[in-house]
Structure formats: C-alpha cells, structure tokens
Motif scaffolding. Sequence first.
Motif, short mmCIF file in Angstrom:
data_model
loop_
_atom_site.label_atom_id
_atom_site.label_comp_id
_atom_site.label_asym_id
_atom_site.label_seq_id
_atom_site.Cartn_x
_atom_site.Cartn_y
_atom_site.Cartn_z
N LYS A 86 0.85 -1.18 0.00
CA LYS A 86 0.00 0.00 0.00
C LYS A 86 0.89 1.24 0.00
O LYS A 86 1.90 1.28 0.71
N VAL A 87 0.54 2.23 -0.82
CA VAL A 87 1.38 3.42 -0.95
C VAL A 87 0.61 4.69 -0.56
O VAL A 87 -0.51 4.90 -1.00
N VAL A 88 1.25 5.51 0.28
CA VAL A 88 0.72 6.83 0.60
C VAL A 88 1.68 7.84 -0.01
O VAL A 88 2.89 7.77 0.23
N MET A 89 1.17 8.76 -0.84
CA MET A 89 2.03 9.76 -1.48
C MET A 89 1.95 11.06 -0.66
O MET A 89 0.87 11.44 -0.20
N THR A 90 3.09 11.77 -0.56
CA THR A 90 3.02 13.08 0.10
C THR A 90 2.41 14.10 -0.86
O THR A 90 1.65 14.96 -0.46
N ARG A 91 2.76 14.00 -2.14
CA ARG A 91 2.11 14.89 -3.13
C ARG A 91 1.85 14.11 -4.42
O ARG A 91 2.62 13.21 -4.78
N SER A 92 0.75 14.48 -5.12
CA SER A 92 0.38 13.79 -6.35
C SER A 92 0.24 14.76 -7.52
O SER A 92 -0.27 14.40 -8.57
N ASP A 93 0.68 16.00 -7.32
CA ASP A 93 0.72 16.95 -8.44
C ASP A 93 1.95 17.84 -8.28
O ASP A 93 2.77 17.60 -7.38
N LEU A 94 2.08 18.85 -9.14
CA LEU A 94 3.31 19.65 -9.14
C LEU A 94 3.34 20.73 -8.06
O LEU A 94 4.35 21.43 -7.90
N ASN A 95 2.24 20.90 -7.35
CA ASN A 95 2.19 21.94 -6.31
C ASN A 95 3.02 21.55 -5.08
O ASN A 95 3.17 20.36 -4.78
N GLY A 96 3.49 22.55 -4.37
CA GLY A 96 4.14 22.32 -3.08
C GLY A 96 3.07 22.04 -2.05
O GLY A 96 1.88 22.20 -2.31
#
Length: 229
Positions: A86-96
Amino acid sequence: MKFLTIKKRTLCVILVGIILICFVVGVYYAVKTTSSPKAVYTIVIDAGHGGKDGGAIGKITGISENELNLQYAETLKEICENMGIKVVMTRSDLNGLYSPLASNKKKSDMQKRQEIIEQSGADLVVSVHMNAFPLSSSRGAQVFYGLDNDLGQVLAEKIQESLHVSIDYAKAVPKEGDFFILNCTSLPGALIEFGFLSNAEEENLLVSQEYKYEICLAVAHGILEFYEM
Ligand SMILES: [Zn+2]
C-alpha cells in the motif's frame, strides 16, 4: 394421501434447494474474503520539492526536478502497488505542500510532509530526488539514510545494493545524510538521489521511460528485500 405425499416431496425438494443455495452463497463469500487479502505493508513515497521549489533543472531537457521526482514517485508507486504494497504519497501533483499564507513556505511544506508521514500508518518512507553537482562528470544513483536511524541504514543498504547490481554507475554504499524528511520521523527512511541532472548522459537516461521503470523496479526490489528480513 397421494396428494400429501407429493406435497411432502415438494417440501423436501424446496428445503434441499434452500440448503444448497445457502451452502453455495456461504462458500462464495468465504472464498471472496480469503482471496482478497489486505495489503500487509504500507510505505510513504515522497516526491521531493514542488510548487515554488522546483529543485534542480536539467540542462538539456530543461525538466525540473519537481516534475521528474513526481514521475519517478508515480512509477515507483505503481510497481509497489503491483507487488501488494500500500502506498501513501506526500504529493500527487506539481504543487508544493505549503499553505499559501505561510511566510516560510519551505518550513510549511516540510511540516505538511511530516504530518502525512505521521498519519500514514506506514512502515517506512522513501523520498525521491534528483542530484546536481558543479562537476558535470559526477553521476550515479546514491541512497541516503537519516541520522542515527539503524533500520533506515539497513533499508538504504538494501535499496543501494539492488541499484548497484542492476543500474550502471549506481553507487555501492549508502551514505548518512542530514535531511529533514528522514529525521522528522522515527520510521526507517531512505532518500534516493536517482541520478545527476548535471550530467548530460544521465539526464537523457533519467527522462527516458525505460530507465525510469528499470531504476524504480530496482528500488522496489530493495524495499521488498528489507521487508523479507
Ligand atoms: Zn532534490
């Protein structure tokens, strides 16, 4: 009497039918629940930089580290999920991840990443970065682990070894590094500098789909080896 016998028989058939249906439905749900296990492992994949903080820039392609990190994080996510992680991403687009009102955007961004890691319920953290150095001959994937994090060191060793055996120029030994993303948690973590955007040949490799997949696959194998210990 004959009518009663027929009625009894019909009742028996109906009863047997109901029992059979219950049995089949029971078996179906038993199989269904045992054949779709919950993911055993959870990891955080952190694509470094984002928004105003673009990171390093490729001299040839002009690609920003922000964008390339996200591509690598997404590729690694896909491979890990296919392996049942299972993966949790900190960000999924180019924004900070910083608040628009924050006076110190870097600090706000890093605090948000720490918050995501803390709430993730993950076993480990992998942070994705690209390197750059004034000396253009520098190249090769390098893995870092956090300060005084023994398990993080083992994780970094597993990933570095896996990269070293399958990717040209990848370093053989991980290094200890003072990075907020690794030091903000007690979880084992590895920060991976996938390659140098300051080396023309490596930049061309880093932007290619084949290399991206190959190097992310090596990282995923390193993560699996860590879990298998
Ligand atoms: Zn970076």
